[in-house]
Design a protein around this motif. Sequence first.
Motif, PDB file in Angstrom:
ATOM      1  N   MET A 542      -0.023   2.028   5.058  1.00 45.85           N
ATOM      2  CA  MET A 542       1.250   2.261   4.395  1.00 45.85           C
ATOM      3  C   MET A 542       1.104   1.948   2.915  1.00 45.85           C
ATOM      4  SD  MET A 542       4.541  -0.090   4.672  1.00 45.85           S
ATOM      5  CE  MET A 542       5.934   0.517   5.508  1.00 45.85           C
ATOM      6  N   VAL A 544       3.456   1.510  -0.402  1.00 51.79           N
ATOM      7  CA  VAL A 544       4.829   1.404  -0.858  1.00 51.79           C
ATOM      8  C   VAL A 544       4.905   1.774  -2.333  1.00 51.79           C
ATOM      9  CG1 VAL A 544       6.801  -0.131  -1.057  1.00 51.79           C
ATOM     10  CG2 VAL A 544       5.101  -0.500   0.739  1.00 51.79           C
TER      11      VAL A 544
ATOM     12  N   GLN B 174      -2.818  -0.832  -6.472  1.00 58.23           N
ATOM     13  CA  GLN B 174      -2.264  -1.186  -5.180  1.00 58.23           C
ATOM     14  C   GLN B 174      -2.223  -2.697  -5.025  1.00 58.23           C
ATOM     15  OE1 GLN B 174      -4.890   1.847  -3.055  1.00 58.23           O
ATOM     16  NE2 GLN B 174      -3.474   1.173  -1.474  1.00 58.23           N
ATOM     17  N   GLY B 182      -1.220  -4.774  12.283  1.00 58.78           N
ATOM     18  CA  GLY B 182      -1.215  -3.334  12.540  1.00 58.78           C
ATOM     19  C   GLY B 182      -1.442  -2.553  11.269  1.00 58.78           C
ATOM     20  N   ILE B 183      -0.428  -1.872  10.876  1.00 58.17           N
ATOM     21  CA  ILE B 183      -0.532  -1.033   9.696  1.00 58.17           C
ATOM     22  C   ILE B 183      -0.813  -1.888   8.471  1.00 58.17           C
ATOM     23  CG2 ILE B 183       1.031   0.045   8.067  1.00 58.17           C
ATOM     24  CD1 ILE B 183       1.922   1.899  10.111  1.00 58.17           C
ATOM     25  N   SER B 184      -1.771  -1.481   7.710  1.00 61.63           N
ATOM     26  CA  SER B 184      -1.992  -2.224   6.477  1.00 61.63           C
ATOM     27  C   SER B 184      -1.066  -1.638   5.422  1.00 61.63           C
ATOM     28  CB  SER B 184      -3.443  -2.104   6.041  1.00 61.63           C
ATOM     29  OG  SER B 184      -3.690  -0.808   5.589  1.00 61.63           O
ATOM     30  N   LYS B 185      -0.554  -2.555   4.625  1.00 59.60           N
ATOM     31  CA  LYS B 185       0.539  -2.144   3.771  1.00 59.60           C
ATOM     32  C   LYS B 185       0.222  -2.519   2.336  1.00 59.60           C
ATOM     33  CE  LYS B 185       5.519  -2.913   3.811  1.00 59.60           C
ATOM     34  NZ  LYS B 185       6.585  -3.688   4.462  1.00 59.60           N
ATOM     35  N   SER B 186       0.516  -1.637   1.438  1.00 61.02           N
ATOM     36  CA  SER B 186       0.291  -1.986   0.047  1.00 61.02           C
ATOM     37  C   SER B 186       1.377  -1.366  -0.810  1.00 61.02           C
ATOM     38  CB  SER B 186      -1.076  -1.479  -0.409  1.00 61.02           C
ATOM     39  OG  SER B 186      -1.143  -0.089  -0.247  1.00 61.02           O
ATOM     40  N   TYR B 187       1.639  -2.010  -1.929  1.00 63.43           N
ATOM     41  CA  TYR B 187       2.593  -1.466  -2.886  1.00 63.43           C
ATOM     42  C   TYR B 187       1.799  -0.757  -3.966  1.00 63.43           C
ATOM     43  CZ  TYR B 187       6.470  -3.933  -0.784  1.00 63.43           C
ATOM     44  OH  TYR B 187       7.434  -4.347   0.084  1.00 63.43           O
ATOM     45  N   GLU B 248     -12.639  -2.209   4.519  1.00 66.59           N
ATOM     46  CA  GLU B 248     -12.162  -0.824   4.574  1.00 66.59           C
ATOM     47  C   GLU B 248     -11.890  -0.234   3.196  1.00 66.59           C
ATOM     48  OE1 GLU B 248      -8.845  -0.119   7.064  1.00 66.59           O
ATOM     49  OE2 GLU B 248      -9.885  -0.743   8.876  1.00 66.59           O
TER      50      GLU B 248
END
Lengths: 1066, 741
Positions: A542, A544, B174, B182-187, B248
């Motif tokens: 994801m 953002v 990022q 679970g899902i890796s999340k980044s801004y 990754e």
Amino acid sequence: MSVNQQAHTGPPYGQPQPGYQGYQQPAYGGQSLPGVPQAQYGAYNGPVPGYQQPVPPQGSLRAPPTSGAPPPASGASHPSGHLAYSQFEHGDVQNGIPASAAPMQRPPASQPFLPGSAPTPVSQIPTFQQYGAPPASVQQLRNHMAGMTIGGTAASAPPPAGLGYGAPRPPAMPGPPLPGQTVAGPPSSQPNHVSSPPPPSTMAGLHPGPPMSGLHGPPPPTHPPQPGYQMQQNGSFGQMRGPPPNYGGAYPGAPNYGSPPGPPPPPKRLDPDSIPSPQLNELPPQQKPRHRIDPDAIPSPIQVIEDDRNNRGSEPFVTGVRGQVPPLVTTNFLVKDQGNASPRYIRCTSYNIPCTSDMAKQSQVPLAAVIKPLAALPPEETVPYLVDHGESGPVRCNRCKAYMCPFMQFIEGGRRFQCCFCSCVTEVPPHYFQHLDHTGKRVDFYDRPELSLGSYEFLATVDYCKNNKFPSPPAFIFMIDVSYNAVKSGLVRLICEELKSLLDYLPREGNMEESAIRVGFVTYNKVLHFYNVKSSLAQPQMMVVSDVADMFVPLLDGFLVNVNESRTVIASLLDQIPEMFADTRETETVFAPVIQAGLEALKAAECAGKLFIFHTSLPIAEAPGKLKNRDDRKLINTDKEKTLFQPQTSFYNNLAKDCVAQGCCVDLFLFPNQYLDVATLGVVPYQTGGSIFKYAYFQLETDQYRFLNDLRRDVQKEVGFDAVMRVRTSTGIRATDFFGAFYMSNTTDVEMAGLDCDKTITVEFKHDDKLSEDSGALLQCALLYTSCAGQRRLRIHNLSLNCCTQLADLYRNCETDTLINYLAKYAYRGVLSSPVKTVRDALINQCAQILACYRKNCASPSSAGQLILPECMKLLPVYLNCVLKSDVLQPGPEVTTDDRAYVRQLVTSMDVAETNVFFYPRLLPLTKADVDSDSLPAAIRNSEERLSKGDIYLLENGLNIFVWVGVNVQQGLIQNLFGVSSFSQISNALSTLPVLENPFSKKVRSIVDMLQGQRSRYMKLIIVKQEDKLEMLFKHFLVEDKSLSGGASYVDFLCHMHKEIRQLLS
Amino acid sequence: MATYLEFIQQNEERDGVRFSWNVWPSSRLEATRMVVPLACLLTPLKERLDLPPVQYEPVLCSRPTCKAVLNPLCQVDYRAKLWACNFCFQRNQFPPAYAGISEVNQPAELMPQFSTIEYIVQRGPQTPLIFLYVVDTCLEEEDLQALKESLQMSLSLLPPDALVGLITFGRMVQVHELSCEGISKSYVFRGTKDLTAKQIQDMLGLSRPAVPMQQGRPLQTPQQPVISSRFLQPVHKIDMNLTDLLGELQRDPWPVTQGKRPLRSTGVALSIAVGLLEGTFPNTGARIMLFTGGPPTQGPGMVVGDELKTPIRSWHDIEKDNARFMKKATKHYETLANRSAANGHCIDIYACALDQTGLLEMKCCANLTGGHMVMGDSFNTSLFKQTFQRVFSRGYNGEFRMAFGANLDVKTSRELKIAGAIGPCISLNAKGPCVSENELGIGGTSQWKICSLDHNTTLAIYFEVVNQHNAPIPQGGRGAVQFVTQYQHSSTQKRIRVTTIARNWADAQTQLQHIEAAFDQEAAAVLMARLGVYRAESEEGPDVLRWLDRQLIRLFIFHLRRSPFLQVFNNSPDESSYYRHHFARQDLTQSLIMIQPILYAYSFHGPPEPVLLDSSSILPDRILLMDTFFQIVIYLGETIAQWQKAGYQDMPEYENFKHLLQAPLDDAQEILQTRFPMPRYIHTEHGGSQARFLLSKVNPSQTHNNLYAWGQESGAPILTDDVSLQVFMDHLKKLAVSSAS
């Protein structure tokens, strides 16, 4: 009266249409008045037969009443009528004049009016109270060409009207005592009509004029009564009904015509009646009805539809001949393309257009074509062939760039061709050369679709592509609102679940194994979340983006993916999205940045595509395109009302422009719990050729099925991208105005980021020169688009029309449904810039002019008191009234600003069939359905008086399906249909009918399914119990009745129309 | 002399202080005549194994403008329980806890051997150390892989409760959320747009609703870490997660077309890193560690455009005012550095690329915050790998050799004023009576902030004698200086180290020989060099050289003149920045090495001996080991090289040759072990291409120009037009004589 038409009648159609003639003749063959009438008469009284029975008899029915019954009196005037009659015969048949019969049958309501059936009047009362029917009498006459006339009193001269007027008042006040009323009684009517035709005194009932007339004369009330109503020459039937007195009562509504309900009657009319009216209402019901026009005697949409269906449904419509009027949209028919585009692609307001602009102006009949370039065809018809003209691209005229089509003339042995639009001569490219046969046709005429068919496609070359590069396959981006509301309502989970399976059904080209379309996913609330679903990842990622002020796409690779390759990652993502946001507390959303994000993604991927945005609330979070709640009902009926339809900010217009440039089409699914400013949010979907779907107060249990069906269809349907449409015409006319969901950067090219099989564009033409009768007028609609597999194509539709120097020819070849489509779109656009009242007045005025022009130039001379309508336009008043009463032009108190904006945009891209049912809903008596056949029960007219307490009805308008249950419905039926034992147990929260194993239930459900299948949107099913709260909503759709928001009843409106016409004529 | 040497050495060991003059001229006039200013090199956190910290608060002078710390130089009235401040002469009451003191029961801070003392104090909440990795992904696959491994390895070196964060950048920036399953999340942020701290915090969802501190709601405080924890997580919690995430990490996916540089948003990435910490952990020890493999090419702070055909600016361009982006970029990074410094966060720059990476523009980030600057050719070199590892090295007691957020406060007795400081610090703008109006270095203040420092970090502090000639200081008077350094220890404790020193005043006219004798030549050379470098940063090169020439001239200065600290010829702007950065912070010994590299000779003629840094030292039968601080060069003389080629070292009978070969390697290794950053290690031989490193450093006493040495056995000629020391000295003498006349 009507007779006149005959004079004009040339041979109606170039070709004889078999259907008709056969028909008519039999029916009318024996015109002997006497004989026929009786037969009919009988039929009449026994309500039933008329309906089901074949048309012919019905046709005859009418005749009798007027002429027949009162033979003596009518005689004098009639003769001419008869003549006319005979000639019209076929006209009748065609038009299904007989239709009137149908309504008549309805025992309760109609009976009173029948001449013969004097006794019945009472029954009507209950239903019709509202309409204080004007005292008018109505007569219909139809001739084949001209159609019917509704005659007012024969005598009706202005003065009499005045008299009439005067009359009404007194009666009104006192009520019963008045002569009129007494007279009014059924008895008086029939006999009188006939006999009394002459009486000058009567003001034709029709005169809606009353108001005006009122001015004139106060004269003795007495005259009006019975005598007035006489009618028609044809003797067809004139029923007059109530004497003028009622007028007053009836009329109160009148003011509404022009204007919104609220305001008091316009000052100009001294409407004496308005005063009495209240009192009238207090009158015992019985009395009022007497003076009404017989609703069965006025043109019935149901009958017209039924007739057309019977007459034209059986034979295929062969398009070879110029200027043929196709069957109505309500008729099931097959099309054989022999050189002109199928009416499924193009319909015109008239198939015979005036040669000069003067004529066109005089008639006021708009010249417009309703074009649905990618229309879906029934399986029996072949889709347009794809033609490849090789590297040099499609063969086109050198000057006007028209594409090769069947109307191009090959000359010089085939070495050149002359353009059928601009007459320029162009060399035939060597590779396209072919010899001509002895008739001047190319030898390969039948081998080449572009020479023999009305619709076909060209394969476009690289010159037709953006940046001179062949396009990449398009992409679908799903953008899901994950704010609190969306999550809490279960919407997010629902969408994610559905997408998992839906992604396997993306549109694919022809027989390709898998769709070329790539998909991407975004969720958002105040910020946007992009997902990397690259096939090589174990888990989606994801990303953002919270810089909503300056949107960009954070990733390139892995955002748009092939469904099959990334299947597991996508599945994992769709599983996790609902979980990730399960605890969200974010209630604010952004909107414009979402579209920007999609746009940027498509830009980055250098492809066209479609955004599916699922949105729940007014975007109030700080971001570009942020909106305020500006819903203000106080603006309604003010000059500022138009602002409610305009976007709050021009930001979205600019965004839409960018989207169109990239081929980014936006489909918007809205799930509002309150105002979210559809007018503004809709700008981008609208201008990019997208759709809006709105599910107010979305509840999972009741609405999910509808939503999912819409979504599935929307995802799966055929769609073209990055489309540009241009309409070329013969020299002499030119496309000047366009209506629909698209963007235009210049005056000729309609640009659509996306165009699906449901989208329709209405094009208006104006003269800029003369046309010739010989060569007719040609239209060529060329649509350049990218198919769902990324192939650049041109779809060409050609249509040839006749041209006329006689106005009668124009009126004879009109199509009211198309006309209404145009008028509605015109009016709905008008509300953006003018006060609604102005728009309504303009509409009424235009129609009055159309009809007045007919009356003046085409109809045979007759008394001014008669309303004479062209056959092809006899439904114009009723349909127009429906448009005027629609939520956009006359909102009721329960209609929200969003609803109006939504409907406004919706209608703008509707095709003719959709506008037809939208404005005049289909009302089916379910209890009359034959459970053993798969046919639909015969529709009935949209009026409460047609409903019986003991029956169940279904009403559909393309957006909703209502199932109305009368209070006296047999328990058995209720049990069978709803699975509960009594009326009171029926839940109106049902959104689907329970699946029950009995023939009735099955039948009803199959009907519902069938209707759903016919519409582009899944309709919301609403169960309405008689006398329940919801019934108000339901009644809103009974469009022949007076509406609560002040819309006139059909009868009232007809009177009003008549008045307007008379005013124009005088 | 010997005594002074000892004295100096002893002082340095105890207090980490070396003065240029150890007996001070007693008036302004005399001091100015001395040319070399009165100044000192201070290593605030000099490692003192024998110095156990005391666990209480220091006692401060009660005069608000003074606040000096009680020290052995104070006069104490044990009976009255009073002490007199030796700086302002304020008489202060001892606090109640000192009630029991007496001549025999003295607190540590009064004992003379505790002229340097360290207090551990309890102040404020203890926050864990914070490490925020800012990683460039526009690297070659191989480089990125090496970097990823280094980063993963570093996780194991961090204290388990340290907070780590990860920001990656390329075309976009990022900020990775580390807490999610679970899902890796980044801004993600656009790399082209500068954002204010507030915007960054809003966008990262860090801004809290502005709830005024409500009384009786202790829950508010614990919420803070919760919010920021999405981006900064304790290592022990997420090391697996982060290891995977790093594993990754992909190269920046945006395509780079032929002839273009990858778009690298270093400026925005740093800005976000600074903003993130600023919003979440102001005034807490934190390291932003920037790993970059190339110059910033877009957005604020861009140093060069993405067109490969326009090369990155050179000194030549800068002189011609042709460096388009330099000023703007420098300004951007300066702003960041200042913000970061204001919050007590330091910025490290690890730049590994063959070309320049924009250190010139970014240098202030490290310079102002005390961060490290490391320059290498590739992340896949031991230079980087070991240097990086050494960042996390621990001292004898297992503590990190790093400290944060130091606040250095200098107090002087009245005859002295503070002119300024040069080192990895920023001014705190603390004006006071002891601040001089003449600035040397970063002046105008008596306090500086050093966001990050280690045991070697050394500041040069310059003083001015303000005593007027006509107000003689009484015989035997002593001037005193107190250095108070408050800092966050790596164990997250707050500590205060106080060093108080005193020196005798002497009248230059009568006691010149005392003053002369107490001159510390080495310190003076380094102090002058720092001043020179500092000026070189801000002024035109030749002017600085001229200034330097006018000042004291010694051997060191000859080499200094030739060193990359002042000469930019043959160096890229980045290299110059890099060298200067280190020069401004290393301690005296290292600084000396930098100025005049050390040359050792190994031969069969005797034990290894230091030899002159002169071309005459280059002989065929010698192995030379040169340490320039940045490079360690082992050079085999011609004969030795031939022997080695012939393989004698492998023959048992020539084992001594093998040992000879080995000796410099061992010594080099020893240097490598302790040096930070890792020097470039060069092993070369006579005629080898890498021999240039040696040849460019030695004094060109023999060149192709002076025939007398040509062809002789002694040494190797250097092909250069530079003047040799001999010529330089001759010239100097002439100059000195003529000017004297």
